[in-house]
Design an enzyme around this catalytic site. Structure first.
Site, PDB file in Angstrom:
ATOM      1  N   ASP A  91      44.500 -26.421 153.603  1.00 43.17           N
ATOM      2  CA  ASP A  91      45.283 -27.606 153.995  1.00 43.17           C
ATOM      3  C   ASP A  91      45.509 -27.640 155.507  1.00 43.17           C
ATOM      4  OD1 ASP A  91      45.585 -29.031 151.586  1.00 43.17           O
ATOM      5  OD2 ASP A  91      47.026 -27.549 150.883  1.00 43.17           O
ATOM      6  N   SER A 124      41.905 -29.277 148.675  1.00 50.02           N
ATOM      7  CA  SER A 124      41.655 -28.185 149.627  1.00 50.02           C
ATOM      8  C   SER A 124      40.623 -27.201 149.076  1.00 50.02           C
ATOM      9  CB  SER A 124      42.956 -27.452 149.974  1.00 50.02           C
ATOM     10  OG  SER A 124      43.528 -26.877 148.817  1.00 50.02           O
ATOM     11  N   HIS A 125      40.290 -27.314 147.784  1.00 46.27           N
ATOM     12  CA  HIS A 125      39.306 -26.401 147.192  1.00 46.27           C
ATOM     13  C   HIS A 125      38.233 -27.123 146.383  1.00 46.27           C
ATOM     14  CE1 HIS A 125      42.417 -23.732 148.577  1.00 46.27           C
ATOM     15  NE2 HIS A 125      41.461 -22.832 148.683  1.00 46.27           N
TER      16      HIS A 125
HETATM   17  P1  NDP Z   1      50.801 -26.614 146.566  1.00 45.75           P
HETATM   18  O1  NDP Z   1      51.974 -26.247 147.397  1.00 45.75           O
HETATM   19  O2  NDP Z   1      50.158 -27.911 146.804  1.00 45.75           O
HETATM   20  O3  NDP Z   1      51.207 -26.595 145.019  1.00 45.75           O
HETATM   21  C1  NDP Z   1      51.674 -25.395 144.455  1.00 45.75           C
HETATM   22  C2  NDP Z   1      52.090 -25.621 143.015  1.00 45.75           C
HETATM   23  O4  NDP Z   1      53.282 -26.398 143.024  1.00 45.75           O
HETATM   24  C3  NDP Z   1      51.082 -26.400 142.190  1.00 45.75           C
HETATM   25  O5  NDP Z   1      51.072 -25.886 140.901  1.00 45.75           O
HETATM   26  C4  NDP Z   1      51.616 -27.830 142.243  1.00 45.75           C
HETATM   27  O6  NDP Z   1      51.273 -28.605 141.102  1.00 45.75           O
HETATM   28  C5  NDP Z   1      53.100 -27.595 142.287  1.00 45.75           C
HETATM   29  N1  NDP Z   1      53.835 -28.640 142.964  1.00 45.75           N
HETATM   30  C6  NDP Z   1      53.546 -29.201 144.163  1.00 45.75           C
HETATM   31  N2  NDP Z   1      54.493 -30.114 144.483  1.00 45.75           N
HETATM   32  C7  NDP Z   1      55.376 -30.138 143.457  1.00 45.75           C
HETATM   33  C8  NDP Z   1      56.571 -30.876 143.183  1.00 45.75           C
HETATM   34  N3  NDP Z   1      57.022 -31.784 144.030  1.00 45.75           N
HETATM   35  N4  NDP Z   1      57.223 -30.613 142.037  1.00 45.75           N
HETATM   36  C9  NDP Z   1      56.775 -29.701 141.160  1.00 45.75           C
HETATM   37  N5  NDP Z   1      55.643 -28.978 141.355  1.00 45.75           N
HETATM   38  C10 NDP Z   1      54.968 -29.191 142.490  1.00 45.75           C
HETATM   39  O7  NDP Z   1      49.696 -25.463 146.593  1.00 45.75           O
HETATM   40  P2  NDP Z   1      49.313 -24.457 147.759  1.00 45.75           P
HETATM   41  O8  NDP Z   1      49.131 -25.269 148.974  1.00 45.75           O
HETATM   42  O9  NDP Z   1      50.244 -23.332 147.795  1.00 45.75           O
HETATM   43  O10 NDP Z   1      47.894 -23.952 147.244  1.00 45.75           O
HETATM   44  C11 NDP Z   1      46.828 -24.895 147.100  1.00 45.75           C
HETATM   45  C12 NDP Z   1      45.664 -24.250 146.422  1.00 45.75           C
HETATM   46  O11 NDP Z   1      45.025 -23.347 147.298  1.00 45.75           O
HETATM   47  C13 NDP Z   1      45.960 -23.471 145.150  1.00 45.75           C
HETATM   48  O12 NDP Z   1      45.126 -23.991 144.128  1.00 45.75           O
HETATM   49  C14 NDP Z   1      45.562 -22.041 145.473  1.00 45.75           C
HETATM   50  O13 NDP Z   1      45.016 -21.310 144.399  1.00 45.75           O
HETATM   51  C15 NDP Z   1      44.525 -22.264 146.543  1.00 45.75           C
HETATM   52  N6  NDP Z   1      44.369 -21.090 147.394  1.00 45.75           N
HETATM   53  C16 NDP Z   1      43.288 -20.287 147.209  1.00 45.75           C
HETATM   54  C17 NDP Z   1      43.141 -19.137 147.949  1.00 45.75           C
HETATM   55  C18 NDP Z   1      42.011 -18.198 147.715  1.00 45.75           C
HETATM   56  O14 NDP Z   1      41.982 -17.155 148.349  1.00 45.75           O
HETATM   57  N7  NDP Z   1      41.068 -18.495 146.847  1.00 45.75           N
HETATM   58  C19 NDP Z   1      44.111 -18.782 148.991  1.00 45.75           C
HETATM   59  C20 NDP Z   1      45.225 -19.688 149.079  1.00 45.75           C
HETATM   60  C21 NDP Z   1      45.346 -20.810 148.309  1.00 45.75           C
HETATM   61  P3  NDP Z   1      50.131 -29.764 141.220  1.00 45.75           P
HETATM   62  O15 NDP Z   1      48.828 -29.039 141.375  1.00 45.75           O
HETATM   63  O16 NDP Z   1      50.232 -30.538 139.944  1.00 45.75           O
HETATM   64  O17 NDP Z   1      50.471 -30.591 142.425  1.00 45.75           O
HETATM   65  O1  PYC Z   2      43.161 -22.221 151.326  1.00 46.26           O
HETATM   66  O2  PYC Z   2      44.140 -20.395 152.016  1.00 46.26           O
HETATM   67  C1  PYC Z   2      43.177 -20.983 151.513  1.00 46.26           C
HETATM   68  C2  PYC Z   2      42.002 -20.195 151.079  1.00 46.26           C
HETATM   69  C3  PYC Z   2      41.654 -18.950 151.475  1.00 46.26           C
HETATM   70  C4  PYC Z   2      40.484 -18.636 150.807  1.00 46.26           C
HETATM   71  C5  PYC Z   2      40.155 -19.696 150.034  1.00 46.26           C
HETATM   72  N1  PYC Z   2      41.119 -20.623 150.195  1.00 46.26           N
END
Ligand code: NDP
Ligand code: PYC
Length: 339
Positions: free
Chosen positions: A190, A49-50
């Protein structure tokens, strides 16, 4: 059977291609390298997703004039344990790298220090920001706010961004323990991927433009909103992220910046917060062993894997075989680079 529409690129080649795209769209060479390494690292680790999915958004934000790819961050030393960086309307990662040496110096001197970045655009995952601290023996926590697309618990209007928090700690004998998660039920990226691929979401992630629960990602993107994870508890984390990343740093709240005059703008203009700790100050010489111990207990208790495990497995595969890219995506990247 070999996948004929997939190619495998070494990390260094993907970095060069992404760097060329950033430079072609007005980013300075030093900033372009930092952004390219960050984005290629996300793709390599399977943070899809990034990863390269975001390149079109980076480019359209740059082309719209909303973000300054040439920005030169200003670092301020504001106390024994406090570093402030004004990103000057540029991307967060160059501001982070500008402030990091002084931050580490202060952590070594005092045991703990804060890095507060403001007027910055963060469009990536957070784990690349915190994991290297743990590789150097420090504990790090970071938070960033984004664009208002999350309705508070019980509310009707989007106030919060998807506001991730990432944490990294050294762990003896293994890669650092790192988690990186949005405070929304799902990351906005996502939702976009699900809409593009025609997948329904799980219930409880978002509402449509009338505030009705929906599993249709397009309804969420088309005037709807996301929900915090875990009801009121995720809501408080999202609010904490606004406080740390915007109020404390001097950045904008997720609903505060106005990008309406920049057609194509996609990068949130907010702030980022870090606190970094030297764990040796805790008086426990065996800190990293203790972390490894609790992680083992969790696995022995039945959790099938820990956060970060999937990324590291994906990284190991990509290091051996190259980073898998569809030919279609590879051609899109080449075209963004002007090749
Ligand atoms: P996920 O829900 O995919 O994962 C969150 C964390 O949980 C990760 O560290 C992941 O590890 C872990 N995880 C996932 N599944 C399991 C499992 N079954 N058991 C144990 N650990 C697990 O992430 P999000 O969807 O919440 O976020 C995705 C990305 O989006 C992040 O990198 C976040 O920084 C980014 N993001 C950026 C934003 C921005 O403003 N720049 C805004 C919002 C999100 P693993 O990676 O190993 O799967
Ligand atoms: O995936 O939510 C997100 C996000 C917001 C800004 C960058 N990534």
């Amino acid at each position: 059977m070999a996948e004929t529409n997939t190619i495998h690129l070494p990390y260094s080649e993907l970095v060069s291609l992404l760097e060329a795209i950033f430079i072609a769209h007005g980013v300075s060479t030093s900033n372009a390298r930092i952004l390219a390494e960050n984005c290629a690292g996300c793709e390599r680790d399977g943070s899809l997703s990034h990863g390269i999915f975001r390149m079109a958004g980076y480019v359209s934000s740059l082309d719209s004039g909303w973000v300054d790819g040439q920005a030169v961050p200003e670092v301020e030393d504001v106390g024994p344990s406090f570093v402030r960086v004004d990103a000057k309307g540029g991307f967060t990662q160059p501001a982070f790298f500008a402030g990091k040496p002084l931050l580490i110096e202060k952590v070594k001197q005092t045991g703990v220090a804060v890095l507060a970045i403001r007027r910055s655009h963060h469009f990536s995952a957070l784990w690349p920001d915190v994991e290297p601290f743990a590789e150097e023996g420090f504990v790090a926590l970071s938070a960033v706010n984004s664009m208002a697309c999350v309705v508070p618990y019980g509310g009707t209007k989007a106030v919060f961004g998807t506001n991730p928090v990432a944490f990294a700690s050294p762990r003896a004998g293994k890669a650092p323990f790192v988690f990186d998660q949005a405070s929304s039920a799902i990351a906005h990226g996502d939702v976009q991927i699900a809409a593009r691929e025609g997948h329904e979401l799980k219930p409880g992630m978002g509402v449509d433009r009338d505030g009705e629960p929906t599993t249709d990602p397009k309804a969420i993107l088309d005037g709807g909103a996301l929900l915090p994870f875990g009801g009121h508890k995720g809501n408080s984390i999202a609010l904490m992220v606004e406080i740390l990343s915007a109020a404390l740093t001097g950045g904008y709240f997720s609903g505060e910046f106005d990008w309406s005059g920049h057609k194509g703008a996609q990068t949130p203009f907010t702030g980022q917060f870090f606190v970094v700790i030297d764990p040796e100050r805790g008086g426990n010489d065996a800190f990293a062993e203790r972390v490894a111990g609790i992680c083992e207990l969790v696995l022995e208790a039945g959790q099938d894997r820990l956060p970060g495990d999937r990324r590291h497995l994906t990284r190991a595969r990509a290091t051996t075989d190259g980073i898998p890219l569809s030919v279609e995506n590879y051609e899109k990247l080449r075209s963004l680079s002007g090749a």
